[in-house]
Design a protein around this motif. Structure first.
Motif, PDB file in Angstrom:
ATOM      1  N   PHE A  30      41.333  44.091  38.567  1.00  0.00           N
ATOM      2  CA  PHE A  30      41.351  43.132  39.665  1.00  0.00           C
ATOM      3  C   PHE A  30      41.904  41.775  39.261  1.00  0.00           C
ATOM      4  N   ILE A  31      41.973  41.496  37.969  1.00  0.00           N
ATOM      5  CA  ILE A  31      42.449  40.198  37.484  1.00  0.00           C
ATOM      6  C   ILE A  31      43.714  40.402  36.674  1.00  0.00           C
ATOM      7  N   THR A  32      44.835  39.931  37.198  1.00  0.00           N
ATOM      8  CA  THR A  32      46.112  40.098  36.484  1.00  0.00           C
ATOM      9  C   THR A  32      46.804  38.749  36.299  1.00  0.00           C
ATOM     10  N   ASP A  33      46.021  37.676  36.261  1.00  0.00           N
ATOM     11  CA  ASP A  33      46.604  36.340  36.109  1.00  0.00           C
ATOM     12  C   ASP A  33      47.463  36.215  34.862  1.00  0.00           C
ATOM     13  N   HIS A  34      47.051  36.886  33.787  1.00  0.00           N
ATOM     14  CA  HIS A  34      47.805  36.773  32.542  1.00  0.00           C
ATOM     15  C   HIS A  34      49.208  37.355  32.668  1.00  0.00           C
ATOM     16  N   LEU A  35      49.435  38.158  33.713  1.00  0.00           N
ATOM     17  CA  LEU A  35      50.756  38.731  33.938  1.00  0.00           C
ATOM     18  C   LEU A  35      51.607  37.856  34.853  1.00  0.00           C
ATOM     19  N   HIS A  36      51.024  36.828  35.408  1.00  0.00           N
ATOM     20  CA  HIS A  36      51.709  36.058  36.442  1.00  0.00           C
ATOM     21  C   HIS A  36      51.801  34.578  36.090  1.00  0.00           C
ATOM     22  N   GLU A  37      52.041  34.265  34.831  1.00  0.00           N
ATOM     23  CA  GLU A  37      52.264  32.880  34.443  1.00  0.00           C
ATOM     24  C   GLU A  37      53.623  32.414  34.971  1.00  0.00           C
ATOM     25  N   GLY A  38      53.726  31.135  35.307  1.00  0.00           N
ATOM     26  CA  GLY A  38      55.010  30.625  35.792  1.00  0.00           C
ATOM     27  C   GLY A  38      54.869  29.240  36.376  1.00  0.00           C
ATOM     28  N   PRO A  39      55.978  28.647  36.759  1.00  0.00           N
ATOM     29  CA  PRO A  39      55.966  27.267  37.261  1.00  0.00           C
ATOM     30  C   PRO A  39      55.271  27.102  38.590  1.00  0.00           C
ATOM     31  N   GLN A  40      55.039  28.198  39.318  1.00  0.00           N
ATOM     32  CA  GLN A  40      54.423  28.096  40.634  1.00  0.00           C
ATOM     33  C   GLN A  40      52.924  28.357  40.603  1.00  0.00           C
ATOM     34  N   ARG A  41      52.355  28.452  39.421  1.00  0.00           N
ATOM     35  CA  ARG A  41      50.921  28.690  39.313  1.00  0.00           C
ATOM     36  C   ARG A  41      50.182  27.355  39.332  1.00  0.00           C
ATOM     37  N   PHE A  42      49.190  27.209  40.234  1.00  0.00           N
ATOM     38  CA  PHE A  42      48.471  25.946  40.373  1.00  0.00           C
ATOM     39  C   PHE A  42      46.958  26.159  40.437  1.00  0.00           C
ATOM     40  N   HIS A  43      46.461  27.120  39.678  1.00  0.00           N
ATOM     41  CA  HIS A  43      45.017  27.293  39.569  1.00  0.00           C
ATOM     42  C   HIS A  43      44.675  27.492  38.105  1.00  0.00           C
ATOM     43  N   GLU A  44      43.423  27.216  37.760  1.00  0.00           N
ATOM     44  CA  GLU A  44      43.021  27.239  36.365  1.00  0.00           C
ATOM     45  C   GLU A  44      42.170  28.454  36.017  1.00  0.00           C
ATOM     46  N   ASN A  45      41.316  28.899  36.930  1.00  0.00           N
ATOM     47  CA  ASN A  45      40.418  30.007  36.644  1.00  0.00           C
ATOM     48  C   ASN A  45      41.043  31.340  37.028  1.00  0.00           C
ATOM     49  N   PRO A  46      40.821  32.386  36.222  1.00  0.00           N
ATOM     50  CA  PRO A  46      41.330  33.721  36.579  1.00  0.00           C
ATOM     51  C   PRO A  46      40.821  34.156  37.953  1.00  0.00           C
ATOM     52  N   THR A  47      41.732  34.588  38.789  1.00  0.00           N
ATOM     53  CA  THR A  47      41.399  34.886  40.181  1.00  0.00           C
ATOM     54  C   THR A  47      42.091  36.169  40.623  1.00  0.00           C
ATOM     55  N   PRO A  48      41.376  37.067  41.322  1.00  0.00           N
ATOM     56  CA  PRO A  48      42.043  38.279  41.838  1.00  0.00           C
ATOM     57  C   PRO A  48      43.117  37.909  42.845  1.00  0.00           C
ATOM     58  N   ARG A  49      44.259  38.565  42.764  1.00  0.00           N
ATOM     59  CA  ARG A  49      45.382  38.257  43.636  1.00  0.00           C
ATOM     60  C   ARG A  49      45.762  39.463  44.499  1.00  0.00           C
ATOM     61  N   ILE A  50      44.761  40.236  44.878  1.00  0.00           N
ATOM     62  CA  ILE A  50      45.036  41.413  45.711  1.00  0.00           C
ATOM     63  C   ILE A  50      44.316  41.310  47.059  1.00  0.00           C
ATOM     64  N   GLY A  51      44.226  40.080  47.583  1.00  0.00           N
ATOM     65  CA  GLY A  51      43.611  39.895  48.893  1.00  0.00           C
ATOM     66  C   GLY A  51      44.362  40.611  49.994  1.00  0.00           C
ATOM     67  N   GLY A  52      45.635  40.879  49.761  1.00  0.00           N
ATOM     68  CA  GLY A  52      46.414  41.616  50.750  1.00  0.00           C
ATOM     69  C   GLY A  52      45.900  43.022  50.979  1.00  0.00           C
ATOM     70  N   PHE A  53      45.219  43.581  49.982  1.00  0.00           N
ATOM     71  CA  PHE A  53      44.672  44.937  50.139  1.00  0.00           C
ATOM     72  C   PHE A  53      43.649  44.974  51.268  1.00  0.00           C
ATOM     73  N   GLY A  54      42.749  43.985  51.297  1.00  0.00           N
ATOM     74  CA  GLY A  54      41.755  43.937  52.364  1.00  0.00           C
ATOM     75  C   GLY A  54      42.387  43.745  53.727  1.00  0.00           C
ATOM     76  N   ILE A  55      43.432  42.916  53.791  1.00  0.00           N
ATOM     77  CA  ILE A  55      44.131  42.688  55.057  1.00  0.00           C
ATOM     78  C   ILE A  55      44.778  43.969  55.551  1.00  0.00           C
ATOM     79  N   PHE A  56      45.468  44.668  54.634  1.00  0.00           N
ATOM     80  CA  PHE A  56      46.165  45.892  55.027  1.00  0.00           C
ATOM     81  C   PHE A  56      45.180  46.957  55.507  1.00  0.00           C
ATOM     82  N   VAL A  57      44.097  47.155  54.773  1.00  0.00           N
ATOM     83  CA  VAL A  57      43.116  48.177  55.149  1.00  0.00           C
ATOM     84  C   VAL A  57      42.432  47.802  56.462  1.00  0.00           C
ATOM     85  N   ALA A  58      42.010  46.537  56.587  1.00  0.00           N
ATOM     86  CA  ALA A  58      41.306  46.108  57.796  1.00  0.00           C
ATOM     87  C   ALA A  58      42.188  46.245  59.037  1.00  0.00           C
TER      88      ALA A  58
END
Length: 352
Positions: A30-58
């Motif tokens: 659920f946590i893949t922050d270490h794979l998504h480093e880059g200039p557009q990252r603006f958060h400090e704590n590891p955070t799940p980035r699959i919120g789209g899954f809940g939207i798609f299923v719902a």
């Protein structure tokens, strides 16, 4: 569509994303922050980035409750969602493969759902769009482009989802006004699917939309607005552009800036989008807020206000092409002046 249907969409999304948040500390998947480093990252704590899954299923559950035959909408949009969702989990899906998957979804929408752009109210272009092949290519380009546009503005808590909700509210209003109750109902269901995510994302950023969610929502907005314009002659084709003009213009401006001003690849990611400039230069310096999460969320509020300068006039003048062209022009001027003011007075170091 019933209140029960909408509550099912909302609650199922909240439950799914709450589950992801709760177990994200135990499941590395659920946590893949270490794979998504880059200039557009603006958060400090590891955070799940699959919120789209809940939207798609719902939303899928809501569509099936609304009409079991709407499983076809789910199948059509699945490749678009997967193009981002796989990337969110693995960071290994090649950009060309993502583009192919999105194009597959857009192609299916054209042929199966009859999502077709056949006019843009421009005399020299409309006859060309009457050619099926040209209409097909332009429609695929537009749907894929809007999917990417929503993804581009997905940089801060509540930004992409808040902008998308505003756009969907506009589509809902116009659809109801012209008696297109199918598009109205589908748009309302999408709003509730987004709300379930939004309350967990804004303001504290417990879960992120991710590429899967952004691509899917952008695609879905494109499908709805194209159907609205195609099936209702009283709605100007320019409404489809004007109501989405903030994310669309952000992409166009970024391509122009990178290619012609910075002389770089137009597709290289950077931290020079308007939302990042506002965060770094305006929010961080003008507001005495030490909490970076709140700074992050305050940035989104300023961009929501900017988005209103496109969405509200688009709704007011949804049937008047000339006025909608003027709306797009005025928004572009406001965007350019805002960006130029920030860059020339405050943000020179970020151009390096």
């Amino acid at each position: 569509m019933t209140i029960f249907n909408l509550l099912i969409i909302l609650i199922s999304n909240i439950l799914i994303n709450t589950f992801i948040i709760f177990f994200s500390k135990r499941l590395d998947l659920f946590i893949t922050d270490h794979l998504h480093e880059g200039p557009q990252r603006f958060h400090e704590n590891p955070t799940p980035r699959i919120g789209g899954f809940g939207i798609f299923v719902a939303l899928s559950v809501g569509l099936l409750l609304y009409n079991p035959k709407f499983w076809i909408y789910i199948i059509v949009s699945l490749p678009v969602f997967l193009s981002g969702f796989i990337e969110d989990l693995t960071r290994s899906l090649h950009p060309k493969m993502r583009l192919i998957l999105m194009s597959v979804g857009a192609t299916a929408a054209f042929f199966i759902l009859d999502v077709k752009i056949t006019k843009v109210d421009v005399p020299l272009i409309d006859p060309i769009l009457s050619i099926s092949l040209i209409s097909f290519l332009f429609t695929v380009f537009a749907l894929v482009g809007l999917s990417n546009a929503i993804n581009i503005i997905d940089g801060f808590n509540g930004l992409a989802s808040g902008v998308s909700i505003m756009i969907l509210l506009a589509i809902t209003y116009v659809a109801n006004n012209v008696g297109d109750f199918l598009v109205r109902d589908l748009s309302i269901m999408t709003i509730f699917a987004l709300l379930g995510f939004f309350i967990l994302n804004f303001p504290f950023g417990k879960i992120f939309l991710g590429d899967g969610g952004a691509y899917f929502i952008g695609f879905w907005i494109g499908v709805l607005v194209v159907l609205l314009v195609k099936n209702n002659p009283s709605v100007s084709p320019w409404f489809a552009l004007a109501v989405n003009f903030y994310p669309v213009y952000d992409v166009l401006f970024s391509i122009y800036r990178r290619k012609f001003i910075q002389e770089k690849s137009a597709f290289d990611p950077d931290a020079l989008h308007l939302h990042t400039i506002i965060y770094r230069i305006f929010i961080s310096r003008k507001f005495n807020i030490q909490n970076k999460v709140l700074q992050n969320s305050l940035t989104s509020i300023f961009l929501w206000i900017l988005n209103l300068f496109a969405v509200v006039p688009a709704v007011v003048f949804y049937s008047n092409t000339l006025y909608l062209v003027v709306v797009c022009f005025i928004f572009a001027v406001i965007y350019n002046l805002t960006y130029k003011k920030l860059i020339h007075t405050k943000a020179r170091p970020f151009l390096k």
